[in-house]
Design an enzyme around this catalytic site. Structure first.
Site, PDB file in Angstrom:
ATOM      1  N   LYS A 186     -49.008  44.005 -49.553  1.00  7.96           N
ATOM      2  CA  LYS A 186     -48.299  44.879 -48.616  1.00  7.96           C
ATOM      3  C   LYS A 186     -48.822  46.291 -48.799  1.00  7.96           C
ATOM      4  O   LYS A 186     -49.168  46.678 -49.924  1.00  7.96           O
ATOM      5  CB  LYS A 186     -46.794  44.887 -48.916  1.00  7.96           C
ATOM      6  CG  LYS A 186     -45.945  45.354 -47.756  1.00  7.96           C
ATOM      7  CD  LYS A 186     -45.519  44.178 -46.910  1.00  7.96           C
ATOM      8  CE  LYS A 186     -44.646  44.585 -45.737  1.00  7.96           C
ATOM      9  NZ  LYS A 186     -44.036  43.389 -45.111  1.00  7.96           N
TER      10      LYS A 186
ATOM     11  N   ALA B 279     -32.895  45.319 -39.985  1.00  7.64           N
ATOM     12  CA  ALA B 279     -33.425  46.683 -40.094  1.00  7.64           C
ATOM     13  C   ALA B 279     -34.157  46.797 -41.430  1.00  7.64           C
ATOM     14  O   ALA B 279     -35.114  46.070 -41.655  1.00  7.64           O
ATOM     15  CB  ALA B 279     -32.303  47.686 -39.945  1.00  7.64           C
TER      16      ALA B 279
ATOM     17  N   GLY C 231     -34.295  46.723 -33.039  1.00 11.85           N
ATOM     18  CA  GLY C 231     -35.712  47.074 -32.942  1.00 11.85           C
ATOM     19  C   GLY C 231     -36.517  45.897 -32.437  1.00 11.85           C
ATOM     20  O   GLY C 231     -36.008  45.075 -31.667  1.00 11.85           O
TER      21      GLY C 231
END
Ligand code: PHE
Length: 355
Positions: A82, A243, A187
């Protein structure tokens, strides 16, 4: 609370942490490689502001670890990685492009050891910019640039399948029809999940912080809005955190009035022990590295393995549903936490591939 950078890195069980200070923007680029046992380290690139370098490194390392589990559960030949880019504040278009280009050059210099895609704070358009540097395997570029586009929609398909499996386990019927679901975050994943839940006849409410999105979903679509300060004690069947991570703490868990937590946010538990607090309260927890594997799986399947978008959807649905059913069954049978059961299944799938 995160400790010092030294402590965070030394206490981690991953392979490498690369740090780059981007002088022109003042951003810190942190690339965490958790495991290359199954292949190159793959994971999204997250961009946001963090309070400290230690907090940035801590997030990158935990997110990379979750990617190791997702790739293993998806049976795809990648290891966990990541990138987290901590920006000092909002950047204008030029500064952002410069930062992404320098980051792309850094990835290119790693010659395929680290591959990436979008994550919180980055988009397919950003992937296009990174790709212009020659960085290999930049996933989820825009369709115009030859990519499969946003990973949010296929992620939502996986979360929806996870909600169905959870409804089946709790209520004996997979349909969320008539069940109350509160989605935190409208989102790229939350928006699509809300649409799928409404189509299925669920009673959907949402929580959000961005004024424009609150306006769109509450006033435009007429959905019930839950103010963020009421979210954790709002009664519902299923709470879907879509989120940011770290939202399930001893404090919020004590307040919860739901039957299950099934969302897409990575690393929802503030610490692994908190899974036991959820179980003690009789709340079923769907491990997030199972529920959210659909984004990376669908994009990589389409871009590397030649799957159509329809095939990718079907594979995501099937993988999330069967894996989560196995997780719940195993947890029930062995008395393990669902998170422990999921890790055990991931370990078995890793061995199965390397044999
Ligand atoms: N953001 C994705 C995740 O957390 C990472 C990803 C997306 C990786 C698309 C590859 C392609 O799972």
């Amino acid at each position: 609370m995160s400790g010092a950078v030294e402590q965070v890195i030394a206490g981690w069980d991953g392979e490498d942490v690369l740090l780059r200070y981007d002088r022109p923007t003042g951003a810190w680029i942190v690339i965490a490689v958790h495991s290359m046992a199954r292949g190159p380290a793959g994971g999204g690139t997250r961009m946001k502001a963090y309070p400290s370098l230690a907090a940035t490194v801590e997030d990158a390392t935990r997110l990379a670890q979750a990617m190791t589990l997702k790739w293993a559960l998806s049976q795809l030949p990648f290891g966990g990685g990541k990138t987290v880019i901590s920006v000092p504040g909002p950047l204008d278009t030029e500064a952002r492009r410069g930062l992404l280009t320098r980051y792309g050059e850094l990835l290119a210099s790693l010659r395929g050891r680290v591959v990436t895609g979008p994550d919180v704070g980055t988009s397919p358009a950003d992937m296009d910019v990174i790709h212009t540097t020659g960085a290999p395997h930049v996933f989820a570029r825009t369709p115009a640039a030859g990519g499969a586009g946003d990973s949010g929609p296929p992620t939502a398909i996986g979360v929806f399948a996870a909600i169905e499996t959870t409804c089946e386990t709790l209520f004996g019927d997979p349909s969320p029809r008539g069940k109350s679901v509160v989605v935190q975050g409208a989102g790229s994943v939350g928006e699509r999940l809300i649409a799928l839940l409404r189509e299925a006849g669920a009673d959907v409410a949402f929580s959000e912080v961005a004024p424009q999105r609150i306006h769109h979903f509450r006033d435009g679509l007429g959905l019930r809005f839950v103010a963020p300060e009421h979210l954790w004690f709002t009664a519902c069947d299923i709470l879907a955190p879509c989120a940011l991570g770290g939202v399930l703490t001893p404090g919020t868990i004590a307040a919860l009035r739901c039957r299950a937590v099934v969302g897409s946010a990575n690393n929802q538990l503030a610490s692994p022990q908190d899974a036991a607090l959820l179980r003690d309260r009789g709340i079923l927890f769907a491990p997030d590295y199972v529920t959210s594997l659909g984004g990376s799986m669908a994009i990589v399947g389409q871009e590397m393995l030649g799957w159509s978008a329809i095939q990718a959807e079907a594979k995501v649905r099937e993988t999330v549903a069967t894996t989560l059913a196995e997780v719940y069954a195993r947890a029930e049978r062995t008395g393990q936490l669902t998170t422990e059961a999921a890790m055990a299944i991931a370990a078995e799938r890793t061995t199965a591939v390397s044999k």
